[in-house]
Design a protein around this motif. Structure first.
Motif, PDB file in Angstrom:
ATOM      1  N   ASN A 131      11.986   0.497  -0.818  1.00  0.00           N
ATOM      2  CA  ASN A 131      11.320  -0.004  -1.500  1.00  0.00           C
ATOM      3  C   ASN A 131      12.045  -1.088  -1.348  1.00  0.00           C
ATOM      4  O   ASN A 131      12.447  -1.563  -0.584  1.00  0.00           O
ATOM      5  N   LYS A 132      10.979  -2.224  -1.623  1.00  0.00           N
ATOM      6  CA  LYS A 132      10.638  -3.490  -1.109  1.00  0.00           C
ATOM      7  C   LYS A 132      11.777  -4.406  -1.723  1.00  0.00           C
ATOM      8  O   LYS A 132      11.707  -4.163  -2.753  1.00  0.00           O
ATOM      9  N   GLN A 140      19.472   0.643  -2.906  1.00  0.00           N
ATOM     10  CA  GLN A 140      18.421   0.368  -3.872  1.00  0.00           C
ATOM     11  C   GLN A 140      16.741   0.669  -2.846  1.00  0.00           C
ATOM     12  O   GLN A 140      15.891   0.578  -3.679  1.00  0.00           O
ATOM     13  N   LYS A 145      13.218   7.779  -4.609  1.00  0.00           N
ATOM     14  CA  LYS A 145      12.888   8.521  -3.329  1.00  0.00           C
ATOM     15  C   LYS A 145      12.609   9.579  -3.067  1.00  0.00           C
ATOM     16  O   LYS A 145      11.635  10.818  -2.601  1.00  0.00           O
ATOM     17  N   THR A 837       5.274   7.226  -6.290  1.00  0.00           N
ATOM     18  CA  THR A 837       5.513   5.749  -5.377  1.00  0.00           C
ATOM     19  C   THR A 837       4.055   6.303  -4.674  1.00  0.00           C
ATOM     20  O   THR A 837       3.260   6.986  -3.942  1.00  0.00           O
ATOM     21  N   THR A 850       6.148   1.636  -7.177  1.00  0.00           N
ATOM     22  CA  THR A 850       7.003   3.411  -7.718  1.00  0.00           C
ATOM     23  C   THR A 850       7.648   2.723  -8.356  1.00  0.00           C
ATOM     24  O   THR A 850       7.598   1.625  -9.576  1.00  0.00           O
ATOM     25  N   ASP A 913       9.838   0.020 -11.181  1.00  0.00           N
ATOM     26  CA  ASP A 913      10.744  -0.299 -10.973  1.00  0.00           C
ATOM     27  C   ASP A 913      10.145  -1.753  -9.442  1.00  0.00           C
ATOM     28  O   ASP A 913      11.141  -2.428  -8.796  1.00  0.00           O
ATOM     29  N   ASN A 914       9.533  -1.335  -8.931  1.00  0.00           N
ATOM     30  CA  ASN A 914       8.649  -2.237  -7.716  1.00  0.00           C
ATOM     31  C   ASN A 914       7.749  -1.941  -7.145  1.00  0.00           C
ATOM     32  O   ASN A 914       6.683  -1.392  -7.390  1.00  0.00           O
ATOM     33  N   SER A 916       4.957  -3.920  -4.697  1.00  0.00           N
ATOM     34  CA  SER A 916       4.714  -5.179  -3.414  1.00  0.00           C
ATOM     35  C   SER A 916       3.664  -5.095  -3.053  1.00  0.00           C
ATOM     36  O   SER A 916       2.810  -3.983  -3.321  1.00  0.00           O
ATOM     37  N   THR A 933       7.332  -9.466  -3.851  1.00  0.00           N
ATOM     38  CA  THR A 933       7.134  -8.552  -4.648  1.00  0.00           C
ATOM     39  C   THR A 933       7.921  -8.538  -6.187  1.00  0.00           C
ATOM     40  O   THR A 933       8.610  -9.869  -5.943  1.00  0.00           O
ATOM     41  N   SER A 935      10.009  -6.790  -9.196  1.00  0.00           N
ATOM     42  CA  SER A 935      11.215  -5.994  -9.511  1.00  0.00           C
ATOM     43  C   SER A 935      11.490  -5.602 -10.598  1.00  0.00           C
ATOM     44  O   SER A 935      11.418  -6.930 -11.480  1.00  0.00           O
TER      45      SER A 935
END
Length: 973
Positions: A131-132, A140, A145, A837, A850, A913-914, A916, A933, A935
Motif C-alpha cells: 500500500n502506498k 499498514q 493483501k 487491489t 485497494t 483503503d488506498n 495512489s 495518495t 487513504s
C-alpha cells in the motif's frame, strides 16, 4: 641456441591454437533488486548441451567454454540474459525479475526455498505490492493483501494495527503472530512505552514480508507459532552497483470522516425541559460541539534519505528517516528519528558472507488523554468551553455552587481541559542489531553453516503531569508521574544446512539442523503522586528465556514429488521443570502436477501443484512469566503494618498453577497452487482445520481453591476452520501498458468446544466490559460459540417496529425476565473478509487502488446504549446534566437497556483503503517521481456508529480514523 629457436618456433605455432582452447568460467548469480543469491539458475553455452546450474548460494562453475561462445542465464520468474564469453575467468550476473515470478525465493524460517517447492501455506508480499502513502506502521503496507490475514488499522499516530492470521487461536493468550525481523524474533509481549513495537522498522526500508500461515510452515518456530509467523526482510545493498542517493518526501493532511451523533444544544434543552424533576437553570446558554473542540486537521511529514553502493565483495546501504505525525485528537503527536544500516562482506572466494543489520530509533510520543473522546460525547452542549470565573485555568468545569470552587468529583470533565492541561511525553531509545555469518565449506560446497547473533534493546523515559488547577487532578499538589524501564531481547542461533542433488535417485535434498537461545528481560519503574505525596513504587522485573533445538528435511523427487518434515524442541522458563519442554513436529507433501508428462503439452495450465500438511505449534504468551510459581507481592504505601514506631510491608500471596503448560495447536492444511495461460491468471486455494488444546485462559475458580477467584490455567479447547482464496490476474501485459489485479477472500469459523474445569454444559465466562454501570459485560465465552459472541436479551418491538422499553423475550417461558433469558447472539468476528487491489502502469504513469471488506460481523454500539436514554443525562448525583446520544430520539428509552440486542448492529463494510497516482520523470542524472495518495476515502456500510471496523466488537471511546491525502516526491540520483 638451436634448442631455444625450436622451442620458440613451437610456441609460435601453438599460439593460434590457444584461441580455440577450452576454458572454465565461474561466478555468482544474484537478484538485481535485492542482491540475494538465486539457486537453480540454468547456465548453458548457447547452441550446445554444455551447461550447469547454480548452487544454493547462486554460485556456478562451467567448464569446456571457448572464446566467442555465448552464455545463456535463465531461471523461471527472471528475464533471460545472454552474455558473450571472451576468456573471462569470472562472470557475475544480476537477474531482473520478469512478470511471471513463479519461482521467486521465499524465506521459510532458518532457510529459504522457491515458491514452487514450498509445501506449506506461504505467501510473499514484495514492495511493488505494498500500500502506498504516508505509511508509519509497517503492517499498514500489507492490509488487504493476503488471504487469511486480517489487519485492523490503528487510529492514533504511530499506533499499531491488530494483526490476525487465520483468526488467532487463543482466549486469554496472545493472538498476534510472531514477527521475525532480519532473523530476530521480536518479543511478543511488546515494548513498553511505545504505540507499536514495529515502528522501529522504517516501512520505506522493508524489502518484503513473508507470511507463514499453517503449521507445516510455522512449526519450525514451535512454541510461538500458533498464530502464524511474519518474516520481515529489510533492504540491502546491491552487488556491483554504482553509488546511489535517494531523497523521498511524503506530506500528509487528514481529518475525521464522521462524529458520534449526539444531541445539539437545542435538542438537549428540549429534553431537559420536557423531563419531570429537572432544573433548567443548570443549563448554559451556549451551543458547543464538544467533538469539534477536541479534534483537528492533522498534518504529517516523512523524510527518507538513502545512500548505497555495491562492490565485488562489499555492499552498504544507509537510510535516515524522520517522521512527524499529528493525531486528529488535539495534543496527540508522534515523532520518529531512525537510522538503518546494512553492511555485507564476502570473504574466502565468496564462501564466507558476513551481514550486519542495525536499526536505531528515537521514538518520541506526546500521548493525548483519550478519555476526552468519551467526555466530548457526554458533555453538556449548552455549556461554554471557557469560564472567566473558573479557577481551573479558565476552563469551564461543573462546580459545587457559589460558595466553593471544589469540582464535582463524579462530574464529567471538560474534554478540552483534559487534553490541554495534561502533558505526557515519552521517549524510547531502541536498537535492533544482528550479525549474520554464513559459511560454505570449501571442501564440501553443499554444506553451509549459519550463525545469527542479535539483540533488541530499548530504554524508556516518560513524564506525565497535571497542574493543581486541573479539575482532573483531585489533589492539592501538582500531579507528577515519572515512568521508565528497559526491554532487552538477546538471541543466539545457528544451524547447518546441506543442499544437494542425488542424481542416482533423481532427488534434491535440503537438510537443516540447529539450536537457538533467546532471553527476554523487562524492567519497569514508576514514581507517582498519590494522596498529595510523590511515591516511588517497587521496580518490577520480568525475565524469561527460551531454548530450542530444530531440524528440517525436504526432498524433491524427480522434480515432481515434495516431502518436507520439521521438528522443534522448545524449553521455556515460564513453565515448571515437569512441563518445561515440549515438541512441535510437522509433515507436509506436495505434488508438482505441472511437471508430469501428461501436462507437457498443456496450453492452458502453466502451474499446478497440490499441497497437504499437518503440524503442531504452541503458544506460551500468557501475560505472566511466573504463573507456575507461588509469588508474594509486597504492599505499597498506605498498606503498611505498624509495630511500635516501625512500619513494615505485608506480603500478599498471588494465585498460581504449578501444572501450567503450553497451549498446543494441531493444524491440517490442504492447498492448491495454480496458473493459467502463462500465469496470466494464477493463485492458490487453502483449506484448514485447527484444534487448540490446553487453552491458556483466565477463568473463575471456587472460593478457597486458590489464592484468588481468578486463575490463569490450561482449560478448554477451540476448533477453527477456514477457506482462503488468492487470485492474481495480469489482465493486460504489454511493453507500455500493464494492468494487474489481486483479489483474496477468506472464510473462517472459530468455536469453543470445551471450557469448563468441570462438566457443567451451561458453564460460561462473561467477557467484554462496557460503559454504563459497573462490572457489566456484553460478550460470553461458552462451549459451541465464537469467543466474541454477544450475550443479550432479545428485544421486543411494537407494531411500528419501535423497541418497547424493558420488554424482552421470555426465552425459558417462566413468565419473568431473568438472567436465564439472556442468549448468545451474533459475534464480532467476520464470517469472511476480502481485499481487492488494482495496479495499472502506462509507461511512466502508475495508478493503484485497494478495497477491503468484512462481512458477517456485528458491533455492540455502546455509545448508544451507554448514554442513549433520558436518565443518562438527567439522573445525576449532583447538580449537572450530561448529553445524550441522538439515538434516544428513536428509542425513547427512559432508562438503560444495556443488555438489549437492539444495540447489536450489523457491521459489514467495504472500505476504499488506498488510492495512489504517480508519474516518473526520468532524467540523465536525477529521476523524479511525483505522487498523490488518498487513504480511507470512503466506507460503504449500514452501521450507524462512528466506524464499523472495531477490533473487539464494542464501540465505545473509539479513536476515529482519518481520511488523508498524501503528496509524495522522490528524487533518485
Amino acid at each position: 641456441m638451436e634448442k631455444l629457436l625450436k622451442s620458440s618456433l613451437f610456441l609460435l605455432l601453438m599460439l593460434p591454437m590457444s584461441f580455440f582452447a577450452q576454458q572454465s568460467v565461474s561466478g555468482t548469480v544474484t537478484e538485481s533488486a535485492t542482491g540475494l543469491p538465486v539457486p537453480g539458475v540454468n547456465i548453458i553455452v548457447k547452441g550446445t548441451n554444455n551447461g550447469t546450474i547454480t548452487d544454493f548460494d547462486g554460485n556456478y562453475t562451467l567448464t569446456s567454454v571457448e572464446s566467442e561462445n555465448v552464455l545463456v542465464f535463465s531461471f523461471l520468474g527472471f528475464t533471460t540474459q545472454e552474455i558473450p564469453y571472451q576468456g573471462q575467468s569470472s562472470i557475475n550476473v544480476l537477474l531482473d525479475e520478469s512478470q511471471n515470478a513463479l519461482e521467486e525465493i521465499v524465506l521459510i524460517g532458518y532457510g529459504s526455498t522457491t515458491k514452487q517447492d514450498a509445501t506449506g501455506a506461504v505467501e510473499k508480499i514484495n514492495r511493488e505490492q505494498f500500500n502506498k502513502g504516508a505509511v508509519i506502521s509497517p503492517e499498514q503496507l500489507i492490509a488487504g493483501k493476503s488471504a487469511g490475514v486480517r489487519i485492523t488499522p490503528s487510529s492514533e499516530p504511530g499506533g499499531g494495527g491488530e494483526i490476525r492470521i487465520r483468526g488467532g487461536s487463543s482466549l486469554s493468550g496472545n493472538n498476534s503472530p510472531l514477527i521475525v525481523v532480519d532473523g530476530i524474533p521480536l518479543d511478543q509481549g511488546g515494548v513498553q512505552g511505545v504505540r507499536n513495537q514495529l515502528n522501529v522498522i522504517n516501512p520505506n526500508e522493508i524489502e518484503d514480508f513473508v507470511i507463514l500461515k499453517d503449521a507445516a510452515a510455522t512449526s519450525i518456530y514451535g512454541s510461538r507459532a500458533s498464530n502464524g509467523v511474519i518474516l520481515i526482510t529489510t533492504k540491502k545493498g546491491t552487488i556491483n552497483s554504482e553509488f546511489t542517493a535517494e531523497y523521498d518526501l511524503k506530506f500528509s493532511g487528514g481529518e475525521i470522516t464522521d462524529k458520534i451523533n449526539v444531541l445539539n444544544a437545542a435538542q438537549f434543552r428540549n429534553i431537559i425541559e420536557s423531563t419531570a424533576g429537572t432544573d433548567v437553570s443548570l443549563l448554559g446558554t451556549s451551543d458547543t460541539d464538544w467533538q469539534d473542540q477536541i479534534y483537528r486537521r492533522a498534518y504529517g511529514a516523512i523524510h527518507n534519505i538513502t545512500v548505497g553502493q555495491g562492490f565485488d565483495n562489499f555492499t552498504y546501504r544507509l537510510n535516515f528517516n524522520h517522521t512527524e505525525q499529528q493525531g486528529v485528537l488535539k495534543t496527540d503527536f508522534y515523532e520518529r528519528n531512525a537510522l538503518n544500516l546494512t553492511l555485507t562482506q564476502n570473504f574466502l572466494d565468496n564462501n564466507l558472507k558476513v551481514t550486519l543489520n542495525s536499526k536505531g530509533i528515537l521514538d518520541d510520543n506526546s500521548f493525548a488523554d483519550q478519555g476526552a473522546i468519551g467526555r466530548a460525547v457526554a458533555f453538556d452542549p449548552t455549556q461554554s468551553v471557557f469560564d472567566p470565573t473558573s479557577p481551573f485555568d479558565g476552563y469551564f468545569e461543573f462546580r459545587g455552587g457559589d460558595t466553593t470552587d471544589d469540582e464535582f468529583r463524579q462530574a464529567t470533565r471538560n474534554p478540552l481541559a483534559l487534553l490541554e492541561q495534561r502533558s505526557n511525553d515519552a521517549q524510547n531509545k531502541r536498537n535492533i542489531s544482528n550479525l549474520n555469518i554464513d559459511y560454505r565449506f570449501s571442501f564440501l560446497p553443499e554444506l553451509r553453516f549459519n550463525l545469527n547473533a542479535g539483540f533488541d534493546y530499548a530504554e524508556l523515559e516518560g513524564y506525565e503531569t497535571r497542574p493543581i488547577t486541573s479539575a482532573e487532578n483531585n489533589q492539592s499538589v501538582r500531579f507528577d508521574n515519572f515512568y521508565g524501564g528497559i526491554n532487552r531481547n538477546t538471541l543466539l542461533d545457528f544451524y547447518f544446512n546441506y543442499n544437494n542433488s542425488l542424481d542416482a535417485i533423481n532427488t534434491k535434498l535440503d537438510l537443516t539442523a540447529g539450536h537457538s537461545y533467546q532471553e527476554f528481560y523487562v524492567n519497569s519503574r514508576t514514581r507517582t503522586t498519590q494522596n498529595n505525596a510523590l511515591i516511588t513504587n517497587p521496580t518490577n522485573i520480568n525475565r524469561n528465556s527460551l531454548e530450542s533445538y530444530f531440524a528440517r528435511a525436504s526432498f524433491d523427487i524427480a522434480n515432481r514429488y515434495l516431502i518436507s518434515a520439521s521438528y522443534r524442541r522448545d524449553g521455556s522458563s515460564r513453565f515448571s521443570e515437569d512441563n518445561r519442554w515440549s515438541s512441535f513436529p510437522s509433515l507436509s507433501v506436495g505434488w508438482k502436477i505441472m511437471n508430469e508428462s501428461f501436462m507437457e503439452n498443456s496450453s492452458v495450465f502453466s502451474n499446478l501443484k497440490l499441497r497437504a500438511g499437518y503440524g503442531i505449534t504452541g503458544n506460551q504468551e500468557i501475560g505472566t512469566n511466573y504463573g507456575y510459581l507461588g509469588i508474594y507481592t509486597p504492599s505499597q504505601r498506605g498498606a503498611l503494618v505498624q509495630y511500635g514506631n516501625t512500619f513494615v510491608n505485608t506480603l500478599r500471596p498471588e494465585e498460581f498453577d504449578e501444572d501450567l503448560k503450553w497451549e498446543e495447536l494441531k493444524t491440517y492444511n490442504v492447498g492448491l497452487d495454480f496458473g493459467f495461460f502463462d500465469n496470466r491468471l494464477s493463485g492458490s486455494v487453502d483449506a484448514y482445520y485447527r484444534e487448540t488444546e490446553d487453552l491458556l485462559a483466565t477463568v473463575p475458580v471456587p472460593a478457597g481453591a486458590n489464592l484468588s477467584d481468578l486463575l490463569t490455567t490450561n482449560v478448554g479447547e477451540t476448533v477453527s476452520r477456514g477457506l482462503e482464496v488468492g487470485l492474481d490476474a495480469a489482465i493486460i501485459r504489454t511493453e507500455d501498458f500493464n494492468w494487474n489485479v489481486n483479489y483474496n477472500i477468506s472464510f473462517q469459523d472459530l468455536e469453543i468446544t470445551a471450557l469448563s474445569l468441570g462438566n457443567d454444559p451451561n458453564f460460561f465466562i462473561p467477557q467484554g466490559g462496557i460503559a454504563g454501570g459497573t462490572g457489566n459485560n456484553i460478550q460470553i465465552w461458552k462451549e459451541g460459540f465464537d469467543p466474541t459472541t454477544f450475550f443479550v436479551y432479545r428485544q421486543v418491538y411494537n407494531e411500528q417496529g419501535q423497541p418497547i422499553e424493558g420488554a424482552y423475550v421470555d426465552v425459558n417461558g417462566d413468565n419473568q425476565i431473568t438472567e436465564a433469558d439472556r442468549q448468545a447472539y451474533k459475534k464480532a468476528t467476520p464470517d469472511y473478509f476480502m481485499g481487492l487491489t488494482n495496479t495499472i502502469n502506462y509507461k511512466n504513469l502508475d495508478f493503484s487502488f485497494t478495497f477491503r471488506g468484512n462481512f458477517g460481523n456485528y458491533v455492540y454500539n455502546n455509545t448508544q446504549s451507554g448514554i442513549g436514554f433520558v436518565g443518562a443525562g438527567t439522573v445525576t448525583p449532583q447538580a449537572y446534566y450530561s448529553n445524550l446520544n441522538a439515538n434516544v430520539l428513536e428509542s425513547n428509552f427512559e432508562a438503560a437497556q444495556l443488555f438489549s440486542d437492539y444495540y447489536v448492529r450489523s457491521a459489514d463494510f467495504v472500505r476504499l483503503d488506498n488510492v495512489s497516482l504517480g508519474y516518473l520523470f526520468p532524467g540523465d542524472e536525477v529521476d523524479v517521481r511525483a505522487s498523490i495518495t488518498g487513504s480511507n476515502l470512503f466506507v460503504i456500510t449500514d452501521y450507524e456508529g462512528l466506524d464499523p471496523e472495531i477490533g473487539n466488537g464494542i464501540d465505545n471511546n473509539f479513536y476515529p480514523r482519518t481520511r488523508s491525502v498524501v503528496l509524495g516526491l522522490n528524487l533518485s540520483f
